[in-house]
Scaffold this motif. Structure first.
Motif, PDB file in Angstrom:
ATOM      1  N   PRO A 182      29.674 110.561 -29.006  1.00 33.93           N
ATOM      2  CA  PRO A 182      29.825 110.135 -27.595  1.00 33.93           C
ATOM      3  C   PRO A 182      30.381 111.244 -26.697  1.00 33.93           C
ATOM      4  CG  PRO A 182      30.660 108.452 -29.074  1.00 33.93           C
ATOM      5  CD  PRO A 182      30.411 109.661 -29.920  1.00 33.93           C
ATOM      6  N   LEU A 183      31.329 112.039 -27.234  1.00 35.62           N
ATOM      7  CA  LEU A 183      31.888 113.134 -26.444  1.00 35.62           C
ATOM      8  C   LEU A 183      30.841 114.201 -26.148  1.00 35.62           C
ATOM      9  CD1 LEU A 183      35.384 113.600 -28.160  1.00 35.62           C
ATOM     10  CD2 LEU A 183      34.900 112.569 -25.931  1.00 35.62           C
ATOM     11  N   GLU A 184      30.028 114.539 -27.157  1.00 39.02           N
ATOM     12  CA  GLU A 184      28.972 115.527 -26.959  1.00 39.02           C
ATOM     13  C   GLU A 184      27.926 115.012 -25.968  1.00 39.02           C
ATOM     14  OE1 GLU A 184      28.452 118.783 -28.652  1.00 39.02           O
ATOM     15  OE2 GLU A 184      30.605 118.409 -28.595  1.00 39.02           O
ATOM     16  N   PHE A 185      27.597 113.739 -26.053  1.00 40.28           N
ATOM     17  CA  PHE A 185      26.627 113.151 -25.128  1.00 40.28           C
ATOM     18  C   PHE A 185      27.152 113.222 -23.695  1.00 40.28           C
ATOM     19  CE2 PHE A 185      24.956 109.498 -22.774  1.00 40.28           C
ATOM     20  CZ  PHE A 185      23.596 109.709 -22.917  1.00 40.28           C
ATOM     21  N   MET A 186      28.408 112.865 -23.518  1.00 34.09           N
ATOM     22  CA  MET A 186      29.006 112.924 -22.185  1.00 34.09           C
ATOM     23  C   MET A 186      29.055 114.361 -21.675  1.00 34.09           C
ATOM     24  SD  MET A 186      30.004 109.965 -20.895  1.00 34.09           S
ATOM     25  CE  MET A 186      31.336 110.441 -19.797  1.00 34.09           C
ATOM     26  N   SER A 187      29.502 115.281 -22.531  1.00 35.90           N
ATOM     27  CA  SER A 187      29.699 116.664 -22.117  1.00 35.90           C
ATOM     28  C   SER A 187      28.388 117.386 -21.842  1.00 35.90           C
ATOM     29  CB  SER A 187      30.495 117.413 -23.193  1.00 35.90           C
ATOM     30  OG  SER A 187      30.592 118.778 -22.891  1.00 35.90           O
ATOM     31  N   ASN A 188      27.423 117.239 -22.738  1.00 37.45           N
ATOM     32  CA  ASN A 188      26.194 118.029 -22.659  1.00 37.45           C
ATOM     33  C   ASN A 188      25.107 117.407 -21.793  1.00 37.45           C
ATOM     34  OD1 ASN A 188      27.215 120.022 -24.387  1.00 37.45           O
ATOM     35  ND2 ASN A 188      26.547 118.910 -26.203  1.00 37.45           N
ATOM     36  N   ILE A 189      25.169 116.109 -21.570  1.00 37.00           N
ATOM     37  CA  ILE A 189      24.067 115.456 -20.865  1.00 37.00           C
ATOM     38  C   ILE A 189      24.510 114.816 -19.555  1.00 37.00           C
ATOM     39  CG2 ILE A 189      22.305 113.649 -21.015  1.00 37.00           C
ATOM     40  CD1 ILE A 189      22.139 114.205 -23.997  1.00 37.00           C
ATOM     41  N   LEU A 190      25.607 114.076 -19.563  1.00 37.56           N
ATOM     42  CA  LEU A 190      25.992 113.324 -18.372  1.00 37.56           C
ATOM     43  C   LEU A 190      26.874 114.123 -17.408  1.00 37.56           C
ATOM     44  CD1 LEU A 190      26.717 109.751 -19.806  1.00 37.56           C
ATOM     45  CD2 LEU A 190      24.599 110.657 -18.828  1.00 37.56           C
ATOM     46  N   VAL A 191      27.820 114.877 -17.935  1.00 35.91           N
ATOM     47  CA  VAL A 191      28.827 115.517 -17.076  1.00 35.91           C
ATOM     48  C   VAL A 191      28.325 116.800 -16.439  1.00 35.91           C
ATOM     49  CG1 VAL A 191      31.148 116.523 -17.068  1.00 35.91           C
ATOM     50  CG2 VAL A 191      30.701 114.457 -18.376  1.00 35.91           C
ATOM     51  N   ARG A 192      27.396 117.485 -17.086  1.00 35.44           N
ATOM     52  CA  ARG A 192      26.983 118.810 -16.612  1.00 35.44           C
ATOM     53  C   ARG A 192      26.474 118.826 -15.169  1.00 35.44           C
ATOM     54  NH1 ARG A 192      24.406 122.367 -21.608  1.00 35.44           N
ATOM     55  NH2 ARG A 192      26.422 122.752 -22.606  1.00 35.44           N
ATOM     56  N   PRO A 193      25.586 117.930 -14.766  1.00 40.60           N
ATOM     57  CA  PRO A 193      25.155 117.997 -13.361  1.00 40.60           C
ATOM     58  C   PRO A 193      26.280 117.699 -12.375  1.00 40.60           C
ATOM     59  CG  PRO A 193      24.310 116.016 -14.427  1.00 40.60           C
ATOM     60  CD  PRO A 193      24.877 116.882 -15.507  1.00 40.60           C
TER      61      PRO A 193
END
Length: 274
Positions: A182-193
């Motif tokens: 979940p942390l990787e998903f948030m960091s790499n996909i959701l938070v970046r933009p």
């Protein structure tokens, strides 16, 4: 006592700049409507016109620079080649890699100069407004970058394989997956933009706010207050000049960082390992 009261009264007459100064009124007729309790309007604004103008400037300049290419370049061709080479080499080849970078150079090139010229308009008389101090415009730009980032990875690896590369860290015990995925998903996909947009927006917003504060504050201290405040007003104007030159550097750096991060995201999306 009366002099103190007069000073207080004068001080109350100064209206400090705030976020409302960035909500420019529409140019020409507009249509207002209510949305979530806020009055909104449909109309063309100055930042919209600047976006269109800058797109035209970038296109016309580099079209003219490349129209009559020669072995011995003209000054215009030389400037265009240096600009293209800077983006191609420092942000394309050096970040994405010599094997995969060429298809993404046009996007990085157009993005860099589009952001740079829009940023520099904040320091150009008559314009004097940073286009990307409006959050909506920055998030639209970040959304395009996010779609490119995702599309590149899916095109190369396929959706599930790319998602696995982005969300499942290698060399980690599977017992840690419930916490890390979940942390990787948030960091790499959701938070970046979001972080990509906030960095550009906050720097353009804060820098312009400082310029407004020192310019208007200095004017108010010199013109409206007593002569005793004039030296402070002059210092405020000197700070305005210094910050104006610093802002030009920041405007360039923010365009560079935005595009550099785009190149890094593309490189990470193309990589076979995360």
């Amino acid at each position: 006592m009366s002099s103190i009261a007069t000073s207080v009264t004068r001080a109350e007459g100064f209206h400090a700049p705030g976020p409302g100064d960035f909500n420019l009124p529409p140019i020409g007729p507009d249509k207002t409507f209510e949305f979530l309790g806020q009055e909104m309007y449909l109309g063309v604004t100055k930042p919209m016109l600047q976006l269109v103008l800058v797109a035209g400037i970038v296109f016309v300049f580099f079209w003219a620079a490349s129209r009559k290419r020669a072995m011995v370049p003209s000054r215009l061709q030389y400037v265009g080649e240096q600009g293209y080479g800077f983006v191609r080499n420092s942000m394309g080849r050096d970040i994405i890699g010599s094997k995969d970078f060429l298809p993404y150079v046009p996007y990085l090139f157009a993005l860099f100069f589009f952001i740079l010229i829009n940023n520099l308009l904040a320091s150009v008389p008559f314009f004097q407004f940073p286009t990307f101090s409006r959050a909506g415009l920055v998030y639209a730009l970040a959304l395009i970058s996010w779609l490119v980032y995702i599309g590149v990875g899916i095109k190369k690896h396929g959706f599930l394989s790319w998602l696995n590369l982005m969300c499942v860290p290698s060399g980690v015990s599977k017992a840690m997956y419930p916490l890390l995925i979940p942390l990787e998903f948030m960091s790499n996909i959701l938070v970046r933009p979001v972080t990509l947009a906030l960095r550009l927006f906050c720097n353009m917003f804060a820098g312009h706010m400082l310029l407004i504060l020192f310019a208007l504050g200095g004017e108010y201290l010199i013109v409206e207050m007593s002569a005793a405040y004039a030296p402070v007003g002059i210092i405020a104007w000197l700070l305005f000049i210094i910050i104006s030159f610093l802002e030009i550097l920041i405007q360039f750096l923010q365009a560079y960082v935005f595009v550099l991060l785009n190149a890094m995201y593309i490189q990470g999306s193309l990589a076979d390992e995360h």
